[in-house]
Design a protein around this motif. Structure first.
Motif, mmCIF file in Angstrom:
data_model
loop_
_atom_site.group_PDB
_atom_site.id
_atom_site.type_symbol
_atom_site.label_atom_id
_atom_site.label_comp_id
_atom_site.label_asym_id
_atom_site.label_seq_id
_atom_site.Cartn_x
_atom_site.Cartn_y
_atom_site.Cartn_z
ATOM 1 N N VAL A 75 96.795 31.974 59.936
ATOM 2 C CA VAL A 75 97.290 33.101 60.721
ATOM 3 C C VAL A 75 96.159 34.117 60.826
ATOM 4 N N ASN A 76 95.768 34.393 62.043
ATOM 5 C CA ASN A 76 94.666 35.332 62.294
ATOM 6 C C ASN A 76 93.419 34.966 61.491
ATOM 7 N N GLY A 77 93.162 33.656 61.423
ATOM 8 C CA GLY A 77 91.942 33.175 60.788
ATOM 9 C C GLY A 77 92.014 32.961 59.289
ATOM 10 N N LYS A 78 93.156 33.254 58.657
ATOM 11 C CA LYS A 78 93.284 33.109 57.212
ATOM 12 C C LYS A 78 94.372 32.092 56.872
ATOM 13 N N SER A 79 94.085 31.242 55.899
ATOM 14 C CA SER A 79 95.051 30.227 55.487
ATOM 15 C C SER A 79 96.256 30.888 54.816
ATOM 16 N N VAL A 80 97.439 30.446 55.196
ATOM 17 C CA VAL A 80 98.684 30.970 54.621
ATOM 18 C C VAL A 80 99.471 29.812 54.025
ATOM 19 N N THR A 81 99.765 29.894 52.731
ATOM 20 C CA THR A 81 100.549 28.853 52.062
ATOM 21 C C THR A 81 101.846 29.417 51.493
ATOM 22 N N GLU A 82 102.115 30.648 51.768
ATOM 23 C CA GLU A 82 103.304 31.330 51.221
ATOM 24 C C GLU A 82 104.564 30.966 51.991
ATOM 25 N N MET A 83 105.573 30.479 51.297
ATOM 26 C CA MET A 83 106.851 30.165 51.915
ATOM 27 C C MET A 83 107.538 31.463 52.350
ATOM 28 N N GLY A 84 108.125 31.453 53.519
ATOM 29 C CA GLY A 84 108.850 32.625 53.993
ATOM 30 C C GLY A 84 107.970 33.659 54.671
ATOM 31 N N TYR A 85 106.673 33.378 54.789
ATOM 32 C CA TYR A 85 105.771 34.339 55.434
ATOM 33 C C TYR A 85 106.189 34.529 56.894
ATOM 34 N N GLU A 90 102.276 38.091 68.690
ATOM 35 C CA GLU A 90 100.882 38.315 69.093
ATOM 36 C C GLU A 90 99.872 37.768 68.091
ATOM 37 N N ASP A 91 100.332 37.276 66.934
ATOM 38 C CA ASP A 91 99.420 36.720 65.937
ATOM 39 C C ASP A 91 98.802 35.415 66.435
ATOM 40 N N ASP A 92 97.597 35.146 65.955
ATOM 41 C CA ASP A 92 96.895 33.905 66.275
ATOM 42 C C ASP A 92 97.264 32.876 65.202
ATOM 43 N N VAL A 93 98.226 32.014 65.511
ATOM 44 C CA VAL A 93 98.703 31.004 64.560
ATOM 45 C C VAL A 93 98.129 29.652 64.972
ATOM 46 N N ARG A 94 97.482 28.984 64.018
ATOM 47 C CA ARG A 94 96.850 27.685 64.330
ATOM 48 C C ARG A 94 97.327 26.607 63.364
ATOM 49 N N PHE A 95 97.564 25.449 63.931
ATOM 50 C CA PHE A 95 97.964 24.272 63.160
ATOM 51 C C PHE A 95 96.847 23.246 63.287
ATOM 52 N N ASP A 96 96.211 22.928 62.162
ATOM 53 C CA ASP A 96 95.049 22.035 62.168
ATOM 54 C C ASP A 96 93.982 22.512 63.149
ATOM 55 N N GLY A 97 93.816 23.836 63.210
ATOM 56 C CA GLY A 97 92.769 24.420 64.045
ATOM 57 C C GLY A 97 93.150 24.650 65.492
ATOM 58 N N ARG A 98 94.309 24.156 65.920
ATOM 59 C CA ARG A 98 94.727 24.325 67.317
ATOM 60 C C ARG A 98 95.779 25.423 67.412
ATOM 61 N N ARG A 99 95.546 26.371 68.300
ATOM 62 C CA ARG A 99 96.476 27.487 68.441
ATOM 63 C C ARG A 99 97.804 26.997 69.009
#
Length: 279
Positions: A75-85, A90-99
């Motif tokens: 999310v916005n360039g930072k890895s997120v592993t927190e459940m419930g985040y 407008e956030d930049d959310v990427r899955f395996d590098g793809r937005r």
């Protein structure tokens, strides 16, 4: 021991035994919640990240949780592993590098009238193309490329960031044909010079073709090119000593104005979207 003592002892023993069993029962069924360090990105607004991913069509919410825990999501360039985040649209959310986008992809073609701004609203009371597009969709679509305020013609809108970015890359380019009306007749010599390519600010602009429009005065020409630089058509003619009085984009990629009257919109077909993605 008296009857009362025995009775009292029995009740007390029962309460103690019952209390112990109840306490043991509660401990046995209470879920164990692992302690989690809060992510520096944590917030309380927006939608849950797993729902965001599921809405984008990647996978189910359950599977999304596994991918999040595995570090596949940023999310916005930072890895997120927190459940419930939670994330915002407008956030930049990427899955395996793809937005990814939680909204259903939409592709809308507008035949823009003159007098509508594409970006911004620089004049008080000025109209924008979003006023026209908002009548047919609630999705957060954006225009691909630009057209001047007084320019007319085809303008594509989408919330597919991957396609929009691809079409906006100068090195890719995209086929465009304009119907241009000039302030004075274009000479044959200047037409041939433009066809050979025009140098603007030290770089050559390749013109695929240019021709006079049949049965029209030589103030009206058709020009085809792939450049997506701003004001490129106006700048080409300006460099040759001509002012553009009217500019109408009649072809964009493989899209045309057929059956699309001025000020109207239509959704692209699945095949049209595929064709655009191949540019």
């Amino acid at each position: 021991m008296s009857r009362n003592d025995r009775s009292t002892g029995g009740k007390n023993s029962g309460r103690q035994g019952g209390g112990t069993r109840k306490k043991s029962h509660a401990r046995g069924n209470a879920p164990v919640k692992p302690k989690m360090e809060k992510s520096p990105l944590s917030n309380t607004e927006g939608i849950r990240l797993n729902k965001y991913i599921a809405n984008s069509g990647i996978c189910s919410r359950r599977d999304a949780d596994m991918y999040i825990a595995a570090g596949n999501v940023t999310v916005n360039g930072k890895s997120v592993t927190e459940m419930g985040y939670r994330v915002k649209l407008e956030d930049d959310v990427r899955f395996d590098g793809r937005r990814i986008n939680p909204e259903k992809p939409q592709y809308i073609l507008l035949n823009k009238p003159a007098g509508f701004y594409v970006t911004g609203n620089p004049e008080k009371g000025g109209k924008t193309v979003m006023e026209l597009v908002s009548k047919v969709t609630d999705a957060r679509v954006s225009p691909v490329g630009k057209l001047d305020n007084q320019a007319k013609g085809l303008l594509l809108f989408t919330n597919d960031g991957t396609l929009a970015k691809k079409l906006a890359k100068p090195k890719n380019g995209i086929r465009q044909i304009y119907h241009v009306t000039l302030s004075k007749a274009l000479s044959r010599e200047d037409l041939e010079s433009i066809e050979k390519g025009v140098f603007l600010e030290g770089s050559k602009v390749i013109v695929t073709s240019i021709s006079f429009i049949d049965d029209k005065p030589h103030t009206e020409v058709g020009i085809e090119l792939y450049s997506i630089k701003e004001h490129i058509v106006t700048r080409i003619f300006k460099s040759m000593g001509y002012d553009v009085e009217s500019l109408d984009r009649v072809v964009f990629g493989g899209l045309t104005k057929k059956d699309l009257s001025r000020g109207r919109t239509r959704n692209l077909t699945e095949q049209e979207v595929i064709n655009l993605g191949m540019h």
